[in-house]
Design a protein around this motif. Structure first.
Motif, PDB file in Angstrom:
ATOM      1  N   LEU A  88      18.617  32.456  22.705  1.00  0.00           N
ATOM      2  CA  LEU A  88      19.912  32.856  22.154  1.00  0.00           C
ATOM      3  C   LEU A  88      19.800  34.173  21.400  1.00  0.00           C
ATOM      4  O   LEU A  88      20.655  35.055  21.522  1.00  0.00           O
ATOM      5  CB  LEU A  88      20.466  31.758  21.243  1.00  0.00           C
ATOM      6  N   ARG A  91      19.372  37.245  23.746  1.00  0.00           N
ATOM      7  CA  ARG A  91      20.511  37.591  24.611  1.00  0.00           C
ATOM      8  C   ARG A  91      21.755  38.051  23.860  1.00  0.00           C
ATOM      9  O   ARG A  91      22.616  38.690  24.443  1.00  0.00           O
ATOM     10  CB  ARG A  91      20.868  36.389  25.492  1.00  0.00           C
ATOM     11  N   SER A  92      21.851  37.726  22.574  1.00  0.00           N
ATOM     12  CA  SER A  92      23.048  38.096  21.813  1.00  0.00           C
ATOM     13  C   SER A  92      22.646  38.647  20.439  1.00  0.00           C
ATOM     14  O   SER A  92      22.034  37.931  19.649  1.00  0.00           O
ATOM     15  CB  SER A  92      23.942  36.871  21.626  1.00  0.00           C
ATOM     16  N   LEU A 128      23.673  32.944  29.269  1.00  0.00           N
ATOM     17  CA  LEU A 128      22.638  33.467  28.371  1.00  0.00           C
ATOM     18  C   LEU A 128      21.244  33.096  28.875  1.00  0.00           C
ATOM     19  O   LEU A 128      20.311  33.890  28.793  1.00  0.00           O
ATOM     20  CB  LEU A 128      22.826  32.948  26.946  1.00  0.00           C
ATOM     21  N   TYR A 129      21.104  31.903  29.409  1.00  0.00           N
ATOM     22  CA  TYR A 129      19.806  31.435  29.899  1.00  0.00           C
ATOM     23  C   TYR A 129      19.439  32.028  31.268  1.00  0.00           C
ATOM     24  O   TYR A 129      18.291  32.363  31.499  1.00  0.00           O
ATOM     25  CB  TYR A 129      19.798  29.904  30.014  1.00  0.00           C
ATOM     26  N   TYR A 149      30.195  37.634  20.731  1.00  0.00           N
ATOM     27  CA  TYR A 149      28.744  37.539  20.571  1.00  0.00           C
ATOM     28  C   TYR A 149      28.019  38.759  21.150  1.00  0.00           C
ATOM     29  O   TYR A 149      26.804  38.758  21.260  1.00  0.00           O
ATOM     30  CB  TYR A 149      28.226  36.234  21.188  1.00  0.00           C
ATOM     31  N   VAL A 151      27.690  40.192  24.158  1.00  0.00           N
ATOM     32  CA  VAL A 151      26.909  40.056  25.388  1.00  0.00           C
ATOM     33  C   VAL A 151      27.556  41.026  26.386  1.00  0.00           C
ATOM     34  O   VAL A 151      28.486  40.677  27.104  1.00  0.00           O
ATOM     35  CB  VAL A 151      26.905  38.599  25.907  1.00  0.00           C
TER      36      VAL A 151
END
Length: 178
Positions: A88, A91-92, A128-129, A149, A151
Motif C-alpha cells: 500500500l 503504490r500510494s 494496487l497489488y 490516494y 494513484v
C-alpha cells in the motif's frame, strides 16, 4: 504475422504484414496484406512487457488469505479485508504518509468512507497489488479513489475509460484508410 517496429513515425507503433497463400488449381500465389496500428492515446507511465504474472497473483492471494498482513482495511465500520503495509505504501503516496505515522509494531488501520462501494474498494486494492483493472464499472468512484490516494496510473486509466467512445463510422473510415 510479424510485427515490425517503425522508428520513423512517432504515431505508428507497429506495422504488420500478413501473407496468405492462395491455392487455386492453376496458381500458387501469395496475397499480402499490410496494416498498421496507430496510437491514438498513450498513458505515459503505463506499459506492457514480458514478465512473470504469478508474483502479482501471489501477493493478492496472500492478502486475501491474511498471510503476513499488517493493515486492516475498513469501509466505515465494516472490516473488508487485511493488506500489506509495504504494498500500500509503495503504490500510494497518501497511504505511505498515513501508514508511516503508525509504529511498525501496531496493526495499522485504513478506513475508506462509506460512500464507496465495497466492490470499488476491492478493485482499487486489487489494482494496487496487481496493476490491473478488471472492471470499468463505476469509473467515477474509482477515479475519486485514485485522485484521493494519488494513484496516478489509475487516475489516467479512469480518464480514458470515462472518455467518449469513438464513433463507429469514424472508426470504420479510419480502418478502411489503412
Amino acid at each position: 504475422m510479424e510485427p515490425k517496429k517503425l522508428k520513423n513515425s512517432a504515431g505508428l507503433i507497429q506495422h504488420f504484414t500478413f501473407k496468405w497463400k492462395l491455392d487455386f488449381t492453376c496458381s500458387n500465389r501469395y496475397l499480402e496484406f499490410n496494416f498498421d496500428i496507430k496510437t491514438v492515446c498513450m498513458i505515459g507511465n503505463y506499459y506492457y512487457e514480458m514478465m512473470d504474472d504469478d508474483w502479482l497473483k501471489n501477493f493478492w492471494t496472500a492478502a486475501k488469505k491474511q498471510k503476513f498482513t499488517d493493515v486492516e482495511i475498513f469501509i466505515g465500520t465494516y472490516k473488508m479485508m487485511e493488506a500489506h503495509r509495504v504494498i500500500l505504501s509503495a503504490r500510494s503516496p497518501v497511504l505511505n504518509i498515513m501508514l508511516n505515522k503508525i509504529s511498525n509494531t501496531e496493526k495499522s488501520i485504513v478506513t475508506f468512507g462509506e460512500e464507496f462501494d465495497i466492490d470499488i474498494v476491492h478493485y482499487f486494492l486489487k489494482f494496487l497489488y496487481t496493476g490491473r483493472l478488471k472492471t470499468s464499472a463505476k469509473v467515477k468512484q474509482m477515479s475519486q479513489l485514485a485522485t484521493m490516494y494519488r494513484v496516478e496510473t489509475l487516475k489516467n486509466i479512469c480518464q480514458l475509460l470515462s472518455a467518449k467512445p469513438p464513433d463507429g463510422e469514424e472508426l470504420t473510415n479510419f480502418l478502411l484508410d489503412l
